[in-house]
Design an enzyme around this catalytic site. Structure first.
Site, PDB file in Angstrom:
ATOM      1  CE  LYS A  41      -0.010  -6.388  -2.336  1.00 43.11           C
ATOM      2  NZ  LYS A  41       0.392  -5.607  -1.193  1.00 43.11           N
TER       3      LYS A  41
HETATM    4  N1  GLU Z   1       2.961  -4.024   0.847  1.00 45.02           N
HETATM    5  C1  GLU Z   1       2.597  -2.688   1.156  1.00 45.02           C
HETATM    6  C2  GLU Z   1       1.143  -2.396   0.822  1.00 45.02           C
HETATM    7  O1  GLU Z   1       0.348  -3.287   0.689  1.00 45.02           O
HETATM    8  C3  GLU Z   1       3.541  -1.658   0.584  1.00 45.02           C
HETATM    9  C4  GLU Z   1       3.744  -1.687  -0.869  1.00 45.02           C
HETATM   10  C5  GLU Z   1       4.901  -0.797  -1.321  1.00 45.02           C
HETATM   11  O2  GLU Z   1       5.504  -0.114  -0.519  1.00 45.02           O
HETATM   12  O3  GLU Z   1       5.165  -0.844  -2.504  1.00 45.02           O
HETATM   13  O4  GLU Z   1       0.753  -1.271   0.770  1.00 45.02           O
END
Ligand code: GLU
Length: 433
Positions: A124
């Protein structure tokens, strides 16, 4: 670019005395890991390893503002674990982004991909910036420079960002373009959540909301709550909340309350969820569309069948968990429930369907998008919907089996499915050197 590896064996994030709205995502994630690992047959050495991210990259991102001045923003990319495949997870633009938050969220991504059995690890990232303060061109310049600073960190086989809070398909298009220009070739697979015209997947945008709706439907059936007439309150009317609300509305549920940052609206007879614009259609407009306004806090404690917190983290805390009247909580946002609130819900017998299962449709369709990019072949929306539903139902059944066989909470059941897969992958791969 500065990069450091967090390898301390201290447990600063485990202080059980700290709970409330200030509990960091890392504190929550580590507490959850400790609790679940204790009840699982998993090598404690592997658990120790999973308590730490593999890398945390911290970058300074300079931006030339429209008025000619220079402002420097801090950016992070936390890469937690890649034993099952490339790091994967969103990039958020928010003034509250911190290194700890990115690490905690990257841990949740590892579990989320594993619970869905997707061959990705967890990451993240984020920029400490209020996107509302940026013009469109500033947003673009900042994103391109952030992509440049992360160029050696990301890649289609290394680490694949996606949209998250404050970012969207435009952000991903700029990120992909900046990366591709520097690589000298078009690399659509470096990010997911792009517009379909440049290799994005149909259905990616609404996927997290769709999975929340699917899981809510299954959970209601499990607890003998027919969707027809079931009352639901949803905090947040962005991509997750609005898509979940509209689908559940279409499937017969009564959405009695929705909200945005300005507050919530309440109608016991049901809100027309199509009539109210989502955040993407018209930002922060929810409260203009109904007479009976309540606060976001009041929404959480309404007398409803199902509560779906789908806005930000840490909204269900020790302070309000006792007042929640819903029979079922489905987590649309990442980390909306603090550890203490979780304990209160468990004592009160209120099931909480965890984020790593409920909103996992986003990363699942991201995986579909990555497959489409690699194969240079686009899937139809119908195929995306069908495959997403089938993946969600598989994951739901696997977690339900754990819940029923081991008599644990839904969160622990989901963690147990995820950790068993990750633990086994670590065991088989072993430690190098
Ligand atoms: N930001 C989204 C999550 O927290 C998607 C992450 C992604 O698709 O890589 O699941």
């Amino acid at each position: 670019m500065a990069s450091n590896t967090v390898n301390s064996r201290r447990r600063p994030a485990d202080d059980e005395s700290n709970d409330g709205t200030d509990e960091s995502a890392l504190e929550t994630a580590r507490r959850q890991l400790n609790r679940v690992a204790d009840g699982l047959d998993i090598d404690p050495n592997i658990v120790e390893r999973l308590r730490h991210p593999s890398h945390v990259h911290r970058v300074a991102v300079p931006l030339k503002r429209d008025d000619g001045s220079i402002e420097v923003f801090t950016g992070y990319r936390a890469q937690h674990d890649s034993v099952r495949g490339p790091y994967k997870g969103g990039i958020r633009y928010h003034p509250g982004v911190t290194e700890e938050e990115c690490i905690g969220l990257s841990m949740w991504m590892t579990w989320k991909c594993a619970v869905m059995d997707i061959p990705f690890g967890g990451a993240k990232g984020g920029l400490v910036v209020d996107p509302k303060r940026l013009s469109e061109t500033e947003h673009e310049r900042l994103t391109r420079r952030f992509a440049q600073e992360l160029r050696d960190t990301v890649g289609p086989k290394r680490d694949i960002p996606a949209p998250d809070m404050g970012t969207d398909s435009r952000t991903m298009a700029w990120f992909m373009d900046a990366y591709s220009m520097q690589e000298g070739e078009t690399e659509p697979g470096v990010v997911t959540g792009k517009p379909p015209v440049i290799g994005g997947s149909y259905g990616r945008e609404e996927a997290p909301g769709r999975s929340v709706a699917l899981v809510t439907r299954e959970a209601c059936a499990h607890y003998d709550l027919g969707l027809d007439g079931t009352t639901i309150a949803i905090q947040g009317f962005g991509s997750v909340g609005a898509n979940a609300a509209r689908l559940l509305d279409e499937w017969g549920a009564t959405i009695v309350s929705i909200s945005d940052v300005n507050g919530a609206v309440y109608d016991p007879d049901g809100i027309d969820t199509v009539d109210v614009p989502s955040h993407d259609e018209k930002p922060e407009a929810v409260t203009q569309y109904a007479d009976d306004r309540i606060s976001n806090e009041e929404l959480l404690t309404l007398d409803v069948d199902v509560l779906i917190p789908a806005a930000v983290g840490n909204v269900l805390t020790e302070a309000n968990a006792d007042d929640v009247q819903a029979e079922l909580v489905v987590e649309g946002a990442n980390g909306p429930t603090t550890s203490s609130a979780d304990s209160v819900f468990s004592e009160r017998g209120i099931p909480v369907i965890p984020d790593i299962l409920a909103n996992a449709g986003g990363v699942t369709v991201s995986y579909f998008e990555w497959l489409q990019d690699i194969n240079r072949r686009q899937w139809s929306l119908e195929r995306v919907h069908d495959e997403l539903e089938s993946e969600m139902l598989d994951a739901w059944c696997n977690v339900r089996r754990e819940v029923e066989e081991r008599n644990v909470s839904w969160r622990d059941g989901a963690y147990s499915v995820a950790l068993s897969r990750i633990g086994e992958a670590h065991r088989i791969r072993g430690l190098w050197p």
